[in-house]
Write an enzyme that holds these catalytic residues in place. Sequence first.
Site, PDB file in Angstrom:
ATOM      1  N   THR A 120      -1.548   2.439  -8.211  1.00 15.63           N
ATOM      2  CA  THR A 120      -2.650   3.130  -8.887  1.00 15.63           C
ATOM      3  C   THR A 120      -2.112   4.265  -9.759  1.00 15.63           C
ATOM      4  OG1 THR A 120      -4.089   2.530  -7.087  1.00 15.63           O
ATOM      5  CG2 THR A 120      -4.834   4.333  -8.473  1.00 15.63           C
ATOM      6  N   SER A 157       0.839  -1.202   0.000  1.00 18.75           N
ATOM      7  CA  SER A 157       0.000   0.000   0.000  1.00 18.75           C
ATOM      8  C   SER A 157       0.876   1.256   0.000  1.00 18.75           C
ATOM      9  CB  SER A 157      -0.894  -0.016   1.236  1.00 18.75           C
ATOM     10  OG  SER A 157      -1.670   1.133   1.238  1.00 18.75           O
ATOM     11  N   GLY A 158       0.617   2.159  -0.937  1.00 22.17           N
ATOM     12  CA  GLY A 158       1.370   3.401  -1.020  1.00 22.17           C
ATOM     13  C   GLY A 158       2.594   3.304  -1.916  1.00 22.17           C
ATOM     14  N   GLU A 181       0.188  -7.935   2.775  1.00 23.11           N
ATOM     15  CA  GLU A 181       0.008  -7.075   3.952  1.00 23.11           C
ATOM     16  C   GLU A 181       0.376  -7.794   5.239  1.00 23.11           C
ATOM     17  OE1 GLU A 181      -3.957  -5.388   4.078  1.00 23.11           O
ATOM     18  OE2 GLU A 181      -3.488  -3.989   2.471  1.00 23.11           O
ATOM     19  N   ASN A 192      -1.600   5.411   3.132  1.00 19.26           N
ATOM     20  CA  ASN A 192      -1.752   6.092   1.852  1.00 19.26           C
ATOM     21  C   ASN A 192      -2.999   6.973   1.901  1.00 19.26           C
ATOM     22  OD1 ASN A 192      -2.029   6.821  -0.801  1.00 19.26           O
ATOM     23  ND2 ASN A 192      -2.099   4.734  -1.628  1.00 19.26           N
TER      24      ASN A 192
HETATM   25  P1  ATP Z   1      -2.761   1.300  -2.300  1.00 20.61           P
HETATM   26  O1  ATP Z   1      -2.435  -0.156  -2.299  1.00 20.61           O
HETATM   27  O2  ATP Z   1      -2.955   1.814  -0.905  1.00 20.61           O
HETATM   28  O3  ATP Z   1      -3.891   1.660  -3.196  1.00 20.61           O
HETATM   29  P2  ATP Z   1      -0.916   2.319  -4.260  1.00 20.61           P
HETATM   30  O4  ATP Z   1       0.219   1.405  -4.473  1.00 20.61           O
HETATM   31  O5  ATP Z   1      -2.002   2.293  -5.265  1.00 20.61           O
HETATM   32  O6  ATP Z   1      -1.456   2.091  -2.788  1.00 20.61           O
HETATM   33  P3  ATP Z   1      -0.707   5.076  -5.011  1.00 20.61           P
HETATM   34  O7  ATP Z   1      -2.030   5.561  -4.555  1.00 20.61           O
HETATM   35  O8  ATP Z   1      -0.524   4.808  -6.451  1.00 20.61           O
HETATM   36  O9  ATP Z   1      -0.315   3.802  -4.143  1.00 20.61           O
HETATM   37  O10 ATP Z   1       0.437   6.097  -4.561  1.00 20.61           O
HETATM   38  C1  ATP Z   1       0.445   6.717  -3.298  1.00 20.61           C
HETATM   39  C2  ATP Z   1       0.899   8.156  -3.426  1.00 20.61           C
HETATM   40  O11 ATP Z   1       2.280   8.181  -3.778  1.00 20.61           O
HETATM   41  C3  ATP Z   1       0.192   8.934  -4.523  1.00 20.61           C
HETATM   42  O12 ATP Z   1      -0.973   9.528  -4.054  1.00 20.61           O
HETATM   43  C4  ATP Z   1       1.254   9.973  -4.898  1.00 20.61           C
HETATM   44  O13 ATP Z   1       1.231  11.040  -3.976  1.00 20.61           O
HETATM   45  C5  ATP Z   1       2.565   9.237  -4.686  1.00 20.61           C
HETATM   46  N1  ATP Z   1       3.082   8.655  -5.942  1.00 20.61           N
HETATM   47  C6  ATP Z   1       2.959   7.387  -6.373  1.00 20.61           C
HETATM   48  N2  ATP Z   1       3.570   7.206  -7.553  1.00 20.61           N
HETATM   49  C7  ATP Z   1       4.101   8.382  -7.898  1.00 20.61           C
HETATM   50  C8  ATP Z   1       4.876   8.866  -9.020  1.00 20.61           C
HETATM   51  N3  ATP Z   1       5.209   8.060 -10.018  1.00 20.61           N
HETATM   52  N4  ATP Z   1       5.251  10.144  -9.025  1.00 20.61           N
HETATM   53  C9  ATP Z   1       4.940  10.977  -7.996  1.00 20.61           C
HETATM   54  N5  ATP Z   1       4.228  10.592  -6.911  1.00 20.61           N
HETATM   55  C10 ATP Z   1       3.807   9.312  -6.857  1.00 20.61           C
HETATM   56 MG    MG Z   2      -4.007   2.049  -5.150  1.00 25.24          MG
END
Ligand code: ATP
Ligand code: MG
Length: 691
Positions: free
Chosen positions: A112, A107-108, A386, A157
């Site tokens: 996404t 996560s984070g 997780e 996140n």
């Molecule tokens: P989850 O499993 O909780 O959904 P996730 O892996 O989908 O987590 P994201 O929501 O894609 O995580 O990313 C978390 C945050 O990190 C984003 O809101 C953004 O602020 C930052 N982030 C992620 N990727 C990038 C990137 N390539 N460039 C800049 N910031 C990023």
């Molecule tokens: Mg996500």
Amino acid sequence: MEGALTARDKVGVQDFVLLDAYTSESAFLDNLRKRFSENLIYTYIGTLLVSVNPYQELGIYTVSQMELYQGVNFFELPPHIYAIADNAYRMMCSELNNHFILISGESGAGKTEASKKILQYFAVTCPMTKSLQIARDRLLLSNPVLEAFGNAKTLRNDNSSRFGKYMDIQFDYKGVPVGGHIISYLIEKSRVVYQNQGERNFHIFYQLLEGGEEELLASLGLERDPQLYKYLSQGHCAKESSINDKNDWKTVSSAFSVIDFTEDDLENLFGIIASVLHLGNICFEENHQGCATVPDTHEIKWISKLLGVHPSILLEALTHRKIEAKTEEVICPLTLELSVYARDAMAKAVYGRTFTWLVNKINSSLVNKDFTKKTVIGLLDIYGFEVFDKNGFEQFCINYCNEKLQQLLIERTLKAEQAEYEMEGIEWEPIQYFNNKIICDLVEERHKGIISILDEECIRPGPATDLSFLEKLEEKVGKHAHFQTRKLAGPKGRKRIGWMEFRLCHYAGEVTYCTKGFLEKNNDLLYRHLKEVLCRSKNRILKECFLVAELENRRRPPTVGTQFKNSLSSLLEILISKEPSYIRCIKPNDRKEPSKFDDLLIRHQIKYLGLMEHLRVRRAGFAYRRKYEHFLQRTKLIMTTISLFTSRTKIFIRFPRTLFATEDAFEFSKHQLVARIQAKYKACLERREYV
Ligand code: ATP
Ligand code: MG
């Protein structure tokens, strides 16, 4: 010059395959750190992309960057997510087959964001016709809508996806995106009624309150302040500086109109969202007989109005339960505790099914019947492994999902790759890896696996509890090598397994699960009385979500665990028929800070993402391969003279940027070509480095 840093020393290598000490996890970590400190967040392992979340805008996602990567061979430019997207796209166009890109990480870690970048890349770079612009816009705008209803702020996140998502982007034979289809997995419904300290409910609730027009709120009986709603205020962080609910509301509202939502759809949809908030504010009291009552029916009246149900029937369903005796139904009053349970179950069921309705609605707007022959690129943005201090049923499902995806990786990469070398008669030193099938079986095997044991406890007549479930586990799988219970847990150097806990030795490490809540969550019971109320609702969306036929069907619906198991098995079927690309996302620190590289945290992720195993296989093998017929098509002009690196059925080329990687390759004979490649890349070949 002696002592001077070479570029390689400073920025590391852009493909881990080129590391000298490629078996060393420390060398891997060093390389990742060097690159991260230079803001180089992407590194390859062959064709797999490792991405480290920079937690800052790096200016690497501009249109000119997209154009740079468009149509360029994979290894010609520095690693980038656009290269992965472009490679899958070009392969799909030239070979007319289906692809998927699996994005994983905790996560984070940036899954996404990665999937959005890929979608944007296709939206900008793919050929487009005027009539298909709407299809493209709908694909793009499905994201903010799904995020509003399926994402929430968590401690890890601020925009955490609380559901798994698989999205097919469909292309016509010219490579124009023409439509799409989304499948969602296991939305975290419990968040609707409860959030941990520092976490929020799903974004849409706050967006509606913050951004909704006065008139709309008045028609829904809502106040602007989220603190007034019990379902929104438990985490004590309704307002979060990094989230702009008002702006997001605007984005979501305009997305709705592009994705074909009518006024009527929206009225019904917001009626449901508001009802959930009203439900949370219903307070129960206990009368002298110990039965639940609702002293203030203000909320009941609003819910009745918004869902089109009769207030007294709703009230009765929240405070009573119908029990079927032999020939008749008996209505029994509920205790206060059971009424609270019934209320929360109703909120979760209503929200969960509305989310499914939303996905279906988006899907119907993404359908494009004009194109029967389509190829697809699927994007899988799914929860990573997780391990929390306390792990429950949700973590059990999520980690099981990761075991299944690891199985896919093993089957498609580690096992298939090695089998192929053997089949092709190519010299090969086998790579050791852990095959996690044994853990998948432990969880999912019919009659014997943990899910089956849980299901048995859920349907067994008599007083089944989370404890009796644990006892059954001890009895039936207690001796399994990857399972431990409190009985077997030894004190030596390891945290003892506590009361009501069991431990699974996952491929990624050990996780201790607390069985508290397993039965309830797996059953996901909604009292029949409440189901009847919802089936008779006049709210059009609820009518579609709760079909009367469900009442007539006396058979028990499948449990949550079994449904999840079935949906994962369909997902694997979808994936197994497609060509894979992998993106592994890494979270650099727990504080969402830019430029902070936490060695320990990252080491752990390298381990459970299976990166070292992947590197070993890639390093030992050949990085680039095509089937003969595709190779032939691409190189037919020089084919008569080429016989390099061939095996029985395929062409293998060890250095990716060779032969047909350069467009001008077609102009040369084999000898000229080899001479040119050697001259141009001599130094790099010696250093085992790409250019
Ligand atoms: P989850 O499993 O909780 O959904 P996730 O892996 O989908 O987590 P994201 O929501 O894609 O995580 O990313 C978390 C945050 O990190 C984003 O809101 C953004 O602020 C930052 N982030 C992620 N990727 C990038 C990137 N390539 N460039 C800049 N910031 C990023
Ligand atoms: Mg996500």
